[in-house]
Design an enzyme around this catalytic site. Sequence first.
Site, PDB file in Angstrom:
ATOM      1  N   ARG A  97       0.853  -1.223  -0.111  1.00 58.28           N
ATOM      2  CA  ARG A  97       0.031  -0.227   0.150  1.00 58.28           C
ATOM      3  C   ARG A  97       0.826   1.181   0.091  1.00 58.28           C
ATOM      4  O   ARG A  97       1.425   1.679  -0.748  1.00 58.28           O
ATOM      5  CB  ARG A  97      -0.740  -0.087   1.174  1.00 58.28           C
ATOM      6  CG  ARG A  97      -1.710  -1.013   1.081  1.00 58.28           C
ATOM      7  CD  ARG A  97      -2.868  -1.070   2.109  1.00 58.28           C
ATOM      8  NE  ARG A  97      -4.364  -1.933   1.704  1.00 58.28           N
ATOM      9  CZ  ARG A  97      -4.934  -2.441   2.888  1.00 58.28           C
ATOM     10  NH1 ARG A  97      -5.245  -1.714   4.018  1.00 58.28           N
ATOM     11  NH2 ARG A  97      -6.453  -3.451   2.601  1.00 58.28           N
ATOM     12  N   SER A  98       0.372   2.789   1.466  1.00 57.74           N
ATOM     13  CA  SER A  98       0.954   3.603   0.929  1.00 57.74           C
ATOM     14  C   SER A  98       2.543   3.473   1.253  1.00 57.74           C
ATOM     15  O   SER A  98       3.031   4.367   0.685  1.00 57.74           O
ATOM     16  CB  SER A  98       1.218   4.588   1.132  1.00 57.74           C
ATOM     17  OG  SER A  98      -0.429   5.111   1.162  1.00 57.74           O
ATOM     18  N   ALA A  99       3.339   2.227   1.866  1.00 57.89           N
ATOM     19  CA  ALA A  99       5.016   2.680   1.636  1.00 57.89           C
ATOM     20  C   ALA A  99       5.801   2.758  -0.035  1.00 57.89           C
ATOM     21  O   ALA A  99       6.409   2.576   0.330  1.00 57.89           O
ATOM     22  CB  ALA A  99       5.171   1.263   2.273  1.00 57.89           C
TER      23      ALA A  99
END
Length: 398
Positions: free
Chosen positions: A71-73
């Site tokens: 995801r946003s990593a």
Amino acid sequence: MDVQGTVADGFEPVRDAFVKNFAHGGERGAAVTVHRHGRKVVDLWGGVADADGESRDGARPWAEDTAQIVRSATKGVAAAVPLLLHQRGQLDLDAPVGTYWPEFKAHGKERVLVRHLLSHRAGVPALDRSLTPAEAADGESGPAAVAAQAPAWEPGSAHGYHAQTYSWLLGELVRRVTGRTMGRWVAEEVARPLGLADSLWIGLPEDVAARGRVGRIADVTAPEAPAGPGLKLRPKRSVTDAWSDPGSLTRRAFAAIDPLPDENDPGYRAAELPASNGIATARALSRCYASLIGEVEDGVRLFAPATLTLARTEESAGPDRVLVVGTRFGLGYMLHGPACPLLSPGSFGHPGRGGSLAFADPESGIAFGYVTNGMQRNVTADPRAQGLIRALRTALAA
């Protein structure tokens, strides 16, 4: 829980915390890797790679090389690209985005600078019309939508987390500057030099996708609506209201793709969405961040010292117009603070909604990667990742 892997002498508290996450933290399948001064000191994995997470006959065990959507990593990996382009003299961080992408100038966005995209100050965290998952992934609809979008605030005057639009803002900028997509640039200029061609992707290659069901790629639990920045925080009523109001900038930013994509779908995994659908092992994330702050085992280093300084110098701080709570950003990276606690005040990195986290801490020489398929209701401060950080801090202090 049968946790496998190794820890160097002195880092046993991290193993204890990792085991505790399975016993008491609702962990399903996960891995954590830590490098110190470029050398791997923690490398652990355990659990199952299936979405339901039950240790039953026939369940796929989490293997040494299991990769996971983070995801946003993904944003932290993607942020390295414009910084490396700047390091090579190909991109001016203080130039208007419209210098490279003329269509982006519409509706007053001619004042948006490249550094504004990286520090979430561009003013376009949401779209007037959400994109379908197919549109979000087609490589054209997203860039066209953000180019045509009027900003929600005067660009550069405030910051707010560009949860989904970050994909098309950075992705199109990189394509205009280099002629390559973000996924291809990462594959050729980040993953390949670091020996991560088979463990770090933005846009999963077809040959890897074909092998996904036999163990390489872990399934993700069903996406959940985020509950707020982190379970460790005590959100004010305004935060609760923002997440529950469909018309708020908060909800609209996360709903720039609607409905939420099926993250286990091969088509979604093959798309190049630098905000949200990178796939990586914990080893890959940790090694990538280790190369930003120094040399890894075989002498590879990505960031020059001046670029490292840019990455973690504060560009945005205070009330976040999307996440509502106070956040801190450097150029493309979240910085240590109450909304995103990292190892120390000098740490920089990026969490992924639901659990994953990667960061580096130059002062201690630490690089950290944690991935999980047991997605939980948080955005920035997952309690399992925080437990690992506390254990790491204990190990370093011993």
